[in-house]
Design an enzyme around this catalytic site. Structure first.
Site, PDB file in Angstrom:
ATOM      1  N   SER A   7      47.120  47.456  43.381  1.00  0.00           N
ATOM      2  CA  SER A   7      47.334  48.077  44.119  1.00  0.00           C
ATOM      3  C   SER A   7      45.390  49.109  43.564  1.00  0.00           C
ATOM      4  O   SER A   7      44.387  48.039  42.884  1.00  0.00           O
ATOM      5  CB  SER A   7      47.800  49.128  43.141  1.00  0.00           C
ATOM      6  OG  SER A   7      47.091  49.778  42.094  1.00  0.00           O
ATOM      7  N   LYS A   8      44.866  49.491  44.568  1.00  0.00           N
ATOM      8  CA  LYS A   8      43.606  50.561  44.441  1.00  0.00           C
ATOM      9  C   LYS A   8      43.331  50.721  43.357  1.00  0.00           C
ATOM     10  O   LYS A   8      42.199  50.091  42.112  1.00  0.00           O
ATOM     11  CB  LYS A   8      43.274  51.529  44.795  1.00  0.00           C
ATOM     12  CG  LYS A   8      42.707  51.425  46.339  1.00  0.00           C
ATOM     13  CD  LYS A   8      41.912  51.979  47.400  1.00  0.00           C
ATOM     14  CE  LYS A   8      41.277  51.901  48.487  1.00  0.00           C
ATOM     15  NZ  LYS A   8      41.125  52.202  49.338  1.00  0.00           N
ATOM     16  N   ARG A   9      44.384  51.132  41.989  1.00  0.00           N
ATOM     17  CA  ARG A   9      44.572  51.647  40.440  1.00  0.00           C
ATOM     18  C   ARG A   9      43.459  49.967  39.967  1.00  0.00           C
ATOM     19  O   ARG A   9      42.601  50.611  38.512  1.00  0.00           O
ATOM     20  CB  ARG A   9      45.525  52.111  40.125  1.00  0.00           C
ATOM     21  CG  ARG A   9      45.647  52.917  38.986  1.00  0.00           C
ATOM     22  CD  ARG A   9      46.555  53.576  38.716  1.00  0.00           C
ATOM     23  NE  ARG A   9      48.021  52.860  39.312  1.00  0.00           N
ATOM     24  CZ  ARG A   9      48.717  52.121  38.193  1.00  0.00           C
ATOM     25  NH1 ARG A   9      48.472  51.801  36.997  1.00  0.00           N
ATOM     26  NH2 ARG A   9      49.536  51.375  38.802  1.00  0.00           N
ATOM     27  N   GLY A  23      42.498  47.306  40.602  1.00  0.00           N
ATOM     28  CA  GLY A  23      40.809  46.672  41.608  1.00  0.00           C
ATOM     29  C   GLY A  23      41.009  46.114  42.653  1.00  0.00           C
ATOM     30  O   GLY A  23      40.608  45.026  42.932  1.00  0.00           O
TER      31      GLY A  23
END
Ligand code: GLU
Length: 466
Positions: A241-243, A245
Site C-alpha cells: 500500500s502507499k504506507r 512504499g
C-alpha cells in the site's frame, strides 16, 4: 528464428510508474542487457478511457531516471489496431475463429440456465459450428475456437508448469461488435510482431497466459518463454500500500535515493544471487537470470533500500554524483547550484559521499561548502561556541597562517596546539566544526579546511572567534 533475446516492458498508461512496474521493467532490462539482447517498450494504450498522455510521460520519465534505456521507438499498442484486426480476420478465414451473433440477453439466459443446472457458466456459443449460410445480417463478435478437451500447460520459468483444463477456457472474444480488437489479442500480436522471446511480468497475468496461448497456437506462432513474477508485498506481508512504499518512482527520486541504489534494491526485490546484497549494474547484468527469481512475494523494506543507497552513493564517481545531485535539486524544485558552489562541491565530494544514505543527507553534510560567510550556527552548533571555545579558536588561528595546507601539516599543527594547551584535539574539534560549518554533523575538520582553503578557513574562524 534468430536466437537474440528480446524482452519488453508493456505498461498501461493509467498512472505513474509504480514500484512493481519499475521492477518488472528492470528485470526485463537486465535480462536483455546481460545477453546482448533487446529491451523494447510498448505502451498499452488500447483502453482509451483510462489511458492518458500524462501517464505515458510519467512512465517514460520514471524509466529515464532509473536509467532503463529501451531499444527502438516507443510502440503504441493502439496504433497497431489494424494489424490486430487483420490477425482476427485471418483466424476467421482459416476457420479458427467464428462470428458469434448471440445477443447479451441470450448470453445471460445461457448463464442463468447453466447456473440453475449447476453447470459451468462459461458461455458456449451455438454459432461456433453454424453454417455461414445461416448467418443473420446482424451485429456479431469474433470469437476464437478454444481447444475442447485436454489441457493447456504454461511452462513458466518461475511458477513451474501450470496446467489449466481446457474446459475452463471459453471461446474468447477477439473482435468486439464494433470491430475493435480486445486487449488479449493485441498483446499476443504485438509480442509476436516485436519478436519478443521472453515475457517477464507480474503473476497477476498468469491466467491471461493460458488464454493468450490459444492465439499463439491458432496462429502457429512460437510461444515466448514466460516468467511470471510474484507481486511485491509490504514488510508485514500484506499487499503493498502507499504506507508501505507503493509510490511512483518519482517519489523515490524526490526522497533522494540515487538511481543506482534503487536499481540494486529493486533487483534484490524478488531475485537473488547467493548472499550478494550490494552489486554494480555490470554484476547485475551478468548475474541476472530467471532461476534466481523467488516464488513467494518479496517484501518491501525501506531500511534495506537506504542501506544500499548509501553504499551506492559512497561508491559513485564524484562527477557522476554531483550530476545526480543537481538532478535531485531540480526534481525537488530547489534552487540550482551556482558555478562557484559547483566548483567547491566538486572538491568536497570525496568527503561528502561517505555516510550519506540519501541526497538530503549529503546536502546536510555539504552545508559547510554551500553556506556563505558569515556562517550562522544552528542551535546545537552554537552551544560549542562558548567564550572558552572562542578564545581557543582565536589562539589557534595564527598557527594556521603559515601552514602549507596539506593534510599532514594541518594535522600536525592541530596536534601540537592541543599538546601545548594540554588538551585533547577533540576539545576544539567541536568549536572548529561550528565555526567552519555551523553544524555538528560535518565531514572531518581537516577535510573541511582542505576544501575551503586557507583564506576562507581563517576568515570563518576569525568570524566565530570575534
Ligand atoms: N499492460 C499490462 C500491465 O500494465 C502488462 C501486460 C503484459 O506485460 O503482458 O500490467
Amino acid at each position: 528464428m534468430s536466437s537474440q533475446v528480446v524482452t519488453r516492458f508493456a505498461p498501461s498508461p493509467t498512472g505513474f510508474l509504480h514500484i512493481g512496474g519499475a521492477r518488472t521493467a528492470l528485470f526485463n532490462w537486465l535480462y536483455a542487457r546481460g545477453r546482448g539482447g533487446k529491451f523494447l517498450l510498448r505502451i498499452e494504450d488500447t483502453d482509451r478511457e483510462r489511458s492518458t498522455p500524462e501517464a505515458t510521460a510519467a512512465i517514460l520519465q520514471g524509466l529515464d531516471w532509473l536509467g532503463l534505456d529501451h531499444d527502438g521507438e516507443v510502440i503504441s499498442q493502439f496504433e497497431n489496431a489494424a494489424r490486430h484486426v487483420e490477425v482476427a480476420q485471418q483466424l476467421l478465414a482459416e476457420g479458427k475463429a467464428y462470428k458469434c451473433f448471440a445477443t447479451q440477453d441470450e448470453i445471460q439466459a445461457f448463464r442463468d440456465a447453466a447456473r440453475a443446472e449447476g453447470k459451468s457458466t462459461l458461455y458456449r456459443s451455438p454459432w461456433r459450428d453454424a453454417d455461414p449460410a445461416t448467418h443473420p445480417n446482424a451485429p456479431y463478435v469474433v470469437r476464437i475456437k478454444a481447444p475442447q478437451g485436454g489441457e493447456t500447460v504454461i511452462r513458466d520459468q518461475v511458477q513451474g508448469d501450470v496446467t489449466i483444463r481446457n474446459d475452463q477456457l471459453d471461446d474468447m472474444v477477439l473482435l468486439r461488435s464494433d470491430g475493435t480488437p480486445v486487449y488479449m489479442l493485441a498483446v499476443v500480436v504485438d509480442d509476436h510482431d516485436m519478436g519478443v522471446t521472453h515475457v517477464i511480468r507480474g503473476d497477476d497475468h498468469l491466467n491471461n497466459a493460458a488464454r493468450q496461448m490459444m492465439i499463439y497456437d491458432a496462429m502457429g506462432w512460437d510461444v515466448p518463454v514466460w516468467a511470471h513474477i510474484p507481486l511485491i508485498h509490504g514488510p508485514d506481508g500484506k499487499k503493498l500500500s502507499k504506507r508501505h512504499g507503493a509510490l511512483g518512482v518519482d517519489e523515490y527520486q524526490k526522497m533522494g535515493y540515487p538511481a543506482a541504489g534503487m536499481r540494486n534494491y529493486l533487483a534484490r526485490l524478488g531475485w537473488s544471487h547467493g548472499d550478494d546484497e550490494f552489486f554494480t549494474d555490470a554484476q547485475a547484468k551478468e548475474w541476472f537470470d530467471l532461476g534466481g527469481i523467488g516464488k513467494s512475494p518479496a517484501r518491501f523494506d525501506f531500511k534495506k533500500l537506504e542501506n544500499l543507497s548509501g553504499q551506492h552513493i559512497a561508491a559513485s564517481d564524484d562527477a557522476a554524483l554531483l550530476h545526480e545531485l543537481q538532478a535531485f535539486l531540480a526534481a525537488t524544485d530547489q534552487p540550482a547550484l551556482s558555478d562557484d558552489k559547483i566548483v567547491v562541491l566538486r572538491k568536497a565530494m570525496y568527503c561528502l559521499k561517505t555516510g550519506a544514505k540519501t541526497f538530503p543527507q549529503l546536502i546536510e553534510k555539504a552545508e559547510f561548502a554551500l553556506a556563505d560567510r558569515p556562517i550562522e550556527p544552528d542551535a546545537k552548533a552554537a552551544k560549542n561556541l562558548d567564550d572558552v571555545s572562542r578564545s581557543i579558536l582565536m589562539e589557534l588561528t595564527p598557527h594556521l597562517q603559515n601552514a602549507s595546507w596539506s593534510r599532514n601539516d594541518l594535522e600536525g599543527i592541530a596536534n601540537q596546539f592541543a599538546e601545548s594547551r594540554d588538551m585533547k584535539f577533540g576539545k576544539f574539534a567541536a568549536p572548529l566544526r561550528a565555526a567552519l560549518a555551523g553544524r555538528t554533523a560535518t565531514p572531518s575538520v581537516f577535510d573541511m579546511m582542505l576544501v575551503l582553503g586557507r583564506e576562507e578557513t581563517i576568515a570563518r574562524l576569525t568570524d566565530a572567534a570575534g
